[in-house]
Design a protein around this motif. Structure first.
Motif, PDB file in Angstrom:
ATOM      1  N   TYR A   1       0.693   4.196  -2.727  1.00  0.00           N
ATOM      2  CA  TYR A   1       0.435   5.586  -2.348  1.00  0.00           C
ATOM      3  C   TYR A   1       1.534   6.500  -2.894  1.00  0.00           C
ATOM      4  O   TYR A   1       1.249   7.561  -3.470  1.00  0.00           O
ATOM      5  CB  TYR A   1       0.366   5.698  -0.825  1.00  0.00           C
TER       6      TYR A   1
ATOM      7  N   ILE B   1      -6.379   6.827   1.872  1.00  0.00           N
ATOM      8  CA  ILE B   1      -6.862   6.169   0.657  1.00  0.00           C
ATOM      9  C   ILE B   1      -8.291   5.735   0.929  1.00  0.00           C
ATOM     10  O   ILE B   1      -8.546   4.919   1.821  1.00  0.00           O
ATOM     11  CB  ILE B   1      -6.003   4.952   0.281  1.00  0.00           C
TER      12      ILE B   1
ATOM     13  N   VAL C   1       0.828  -1.209   0.000  1.00  0.00           N
ATOM     14  CA  VAL C   1       0.000   0.000   0.000  1.00  0.00           C
ATOM     15  C   VAL C   1       0.860   1.256   0.000  1.00  0.00           C
ATOM     16  O   VAL C   1       0.563   2.224  -0.708  1.00  0.00           O
ATOM     17  CB  VAL C   1      -0.959  -0.003   1.210  1.00  0.00           C
TER      18      VAL C   1
ATOM     19  N   SER D   1     -12.377   1.643   3.828  1.00  0.00           N
ATOM     20  CA  SER D   1     -13.216   1.000   2.819  1.00  0.00           C
ATOM     21  C   SER D   1     -14.674   1.082   3.228  1.00  0.00           C
ATOM     22  O   SER D   1     -15.005   1.376   4.386  1.00  0.00           O
ATOM     23  CB  SER D   1     -12.814  -0.469   2.642  1.00  0.00           C
TER      24      SER D   1
ATOM     25  N   GLY E   1     -11.540   3.844  -0.307  1.00  0.00           N
ATOM     26  CA  GLY E   1     -11.880   2.768  -1.230  1.00  0.00           C
ATOM     27  C   GLY E   1     -13.079   3.093  -2.105  1.00  0.00           C
ATOM     28  O   GLY E   1     -13.828   4.043  -1.855  1.00  0.00           O
TER      29      GLY E   1
ATOM     30  N   LEU F   1      -5.961   3.538   5.306  1.00  0.00           N
ATOM     31  CA  LEU F   1      -6.797   2.911   4.278  1.00  0.00           C
ATOM     32  C   LEU F   1      -8.183   2.670   4.852  1.00  0.00           C
ATOM     33  O   LEU F   1      -8.329   2.010   5.886  1.00  0.00           O
ATOM     34  CB  LEU F   1      -6.171   1.592   3.827  1.00  0.00           C
TER      35      LEU F   1
END
Length: 341
Positions: free
Chosen positions: A187, A286, A183, A321, A288, A319
């Motif tokens: 990134y 980040i 990851v 999601s 999702g 991260l």
């Protein structure tokens, strides 16, 4: 020219096992490779790398050097080399050693700060690859991997060459390459695209990236009030995005993303169809696909708290999601029910 693209689903051609490694994936598809008439060489590529490369130059090198196997390699800082296969070449370009992910990488002879690492790009003469795979993969203790097994075992038995990937003659005029299997590397590669003069230039018309894009309307920016202004700076925004009274700084915004009123997005990646709610603050996040960030959510400003709810990498990238927020909403709902009870 008889060219085409064939997508081959994963198979179980030699037993009950799915692909057990990179070498096994090729082994289980050897019949397809050999069924192509007059196939003398095969080019094997990794699927989690970002770079621009003219493969014809590597193929010419392979043929002209009389190699049985050619491995593409690139110089990397010594502190990063443990994540890759580290190799050594002699003056003739022969591979004389290869160690996959060593704890103490061997530096280059003329530069102690760098190591020569494998890019995971190989050219094999098909007869050599066929014989090696059939013999090696009969061993039950085999790790089924090119870096761990195939390449090291061929040293001294076949003609192995290293093709050093540099900026010379390659599209973009640089030797840019990143392995985005982690990851943090993904990134970093994305942030590279945001530079004023990026090493990997998506706007290079001389060597364009061909892809399939859904037709969407242009990016829309809404509102210009003093305290409610939709804008983006030092960023890349894709079609269909709507920045509605929010602020985007040094970020990548994918297609059909919405950034709502008073939201602040900094150093982040918003993947397709995600929504950042009103008054949210995101930093180094980040988001999702199809993830909806609830109004007022703050992420990236307190990593210790973020670790309780989301995935946080070694480099401090958060991260999130859609599933994480669904789980959180379910926990919150159960807590409300218990409180009422």
């Amino acid at each position: 020219m008889g060219e085409g693209v064939h997508i081959i689903p994963a198979q179980q051609r030699i037993g009950e096992n799915w692909y057990r490694g990179t070498a096994d994936a090729i082994y289980q598809n050897l019949d397809l490779i050999k069924s192509q008439t007059a196939t003398e060489r095969i080019l094997i590529l990794g699927g989690d790398h970002i770079y621009k490369m003219d493969y014809s130059r590597m193929i010419n090198f392979h043929v002209e050097s009389g190699a049985d196997v050619t491995v593409a390699c690139i110089q990397k800082p010594i502190e990063q080399a443990s994540e890759f296969g580290v190799m050594g070449l002699n003056e003739q370009g022969d591979i004389i050693n290869f160690v996959e992910k060593p704890k103490n990488p061997t530096p280059m002879p003329n530069d102690n700060s760098k190591a020569l690492i494998s890019m995971g790009i190989y050219i094999f003469n098909v007869d050599v690859l066929d014989a090696e795979l059939r013999q090696a993969l009969e061993n039950p203790d085999y790790k089924h991997d090119f870096g761990h097994n195939i390449i090291p075992s061929l040293i001294g038995r076949s003609n192995l060459k290293g093709y050093v990937f540099t900026e010379r003659g390659h599209p973009g005029g640089n030797g840019y390459w990143r392995d985005v299997g982690h990851v943090d590397e993904y990134y970093a590669a994305t942030m590279d695209l945001l530079a004023p003069t990026p090493e990997l230039d998506l706007y290079d018309t001389s060597w364009p990236i061909m892809t399939n894009q859904v037709q969407r309307p242009g990016v829309k920016f809404l509102f210009n009030d003093p305290n409610r202004r939709g804008f983006a700076v030092d960023s890349v925004l894709c079609a269909g995005a709507i920045i509605s009274g929010g602020q985007v700084n040094h970020s990548l915004v994918s297609s059909d993303v919405r950034v709502e009123d008073f939201a602040e997005v900094q150093d982040s990646i918003l993947l397709p169809r995600s929504i950042v709610g009103r008054s949210c603050k995101l930093k180094k996040v980040i988001v999702g696909e199809e993830c909806i960030i609830p109004d007022g959510t703050v992420i990236g400003y307190n990593l210790e708290e973020d670790k309780k709810r989301y995935t946080v990498t070694e480099d401090g990238v958060v991260l999130v999601s859609a599933e994480m927020f669904e789980a959180k909403q379910e926990v919150d709902a159960n807590s409300d029910i218990e409180a009422l009870a």
